[in-house]
Design a protein around this motif. Sequence first.
Motif, short mmCIF file in Angstrom:
data_model
loop_
_atom_site.label_atom_id
_atom_site.label_comp_id
_atom_site.label_asym_id
_atom_site.label_seq_id
_atom_site.Cartn_x
_atom_site.Cartn_y
_atom_site.Cartn_z
N ASP A 6 53.75 -22.74 81.20
CA ASP A 6 53.44 -23.88 80.33
C ASP A 6 52.47 -24.85 80.99
N LEU A 7 52.60 -25.02 82.30
CA LEU A 7 51.68 -25.89 83.03
C LEU A 7 50.29 -25.26 83.08
N LEU A 8 50.23 -23.96 83.27
CA LEU A 8 48.94 -23.27 83.24
C LEU A 8 48.27 -23.47 81.89
N ALA A 10 48.76 -25.92 79.83
CA ALA A 10 48.37 -27.33 79.73
C ALA A 10 47.05 -27.59 80.46
N PHE A 11 46.89 -27.01 81.66
CA PHE A 11 45.62 -27.16 82.38
C PHE A 11 44.46 -26.59 81.57
N ARG A 12 44.69 -25.43 80.97
CA ARG A 12 43.61 -24.74 80.25
C ARG A 12 43.17 -25.49 79.00
N VAL A 13 44.09 -26.15 78.30
CA VAL A 13 43.73 -26.81 77.04
C VAL A 13 43.55 -28.31 77.18
N ALA A 14 43.75 -28.85 78.39
CA ALA A 14 43.61 -30.29 78.60
C ALA A 14 42.22 -30.76 78.19
N GLY A 87 43.45 -35.35 80.30
CA GLY A 87 44.63 -35.71 79.52
C GLY A 87 45.10 -34.56 78.66
N ASP A 88 46.37 -34.63 78.29
CA ASP A 88 46.90 -33.61 77.41
C ASP A 88 46.41 -33.85 75.98
N LEU A 122 47.72 -28.78 91.99
CA LEU A 122 47.95 -27.38 91.62
C LEU A 122 46.71 -26.71 91.04
N GLY A 123 45.73 -27.50 90.64
CA GLY A 123 44.53 -26.89 90.08
C GLY A 123 43.36 -27.84 90.07
N VAL A 124 42.17 -27.25 90.05
CA VAL A 124 40.91 -27.98 89.90
C VAL A 124 40.02 -27.16 88.96
N LEU A 125 39.02 -27.80 88.42
CA LEU A 125 38.00 -27.08 87.67
C LEU A 125 36.81 -26.90 88.60
N ALA A 126 36.11 -25.78 88.46
CA ALA A 126 34.93 -25.53 89.29
C ALA A 126 34.01 -24.56 88.57
#
Length: 157
Positions: A6-8, A10-14, A87-88, A122-126
């Motif tokens: 679910d967190l993954l 959330a990161f993808r659609v944030a 943000g979500d 837990l994650g970054v965008l690059a």
Amino acid sequence: MSLDPDLLRAFRVARYRVCAAGRPRIHVGRRAPAVEALAADAQAFGFITACNPDGRRRGRASNVRDDAALAAALRAAGFDLHRAIAGDVAGRWNEAGWLVAATDAHDAFARLDALALRFGQLGVLAWRRGGRVRLRIHARAPAGLPPACVDAVPRCR
């Protein structure tokens, strides 16, 4: 540590947006020419925050303190910075962060990953100029293959 599915998601659609003219948005899996236009000489880009390490909410004062420390560390690592927000989709979870840009793409992602680990993220965008935005997670991917545009980066602490 395995990242919660679910967190993954959330990161993808944030919603990631840069606090600059036109408020350009960043979307995992898409190109970001409007964002890249903010740093004409840069070859590598990313988004990082120091807020809420390991995906756990914490107080504003701690987030503000770590945000300032992250900005200093990013500058020391040679990145150009622009304020950005993540943000979500429901607007209940927002985090201040930074769009980072580097003229030398050679080790930009390694520097970004190191700072993410230092600040408990837990994650970054690059992504590289002209490429699709990728989510780099600093945990094991959930069971099965990770979704498109997600890279699992070993988390060593």
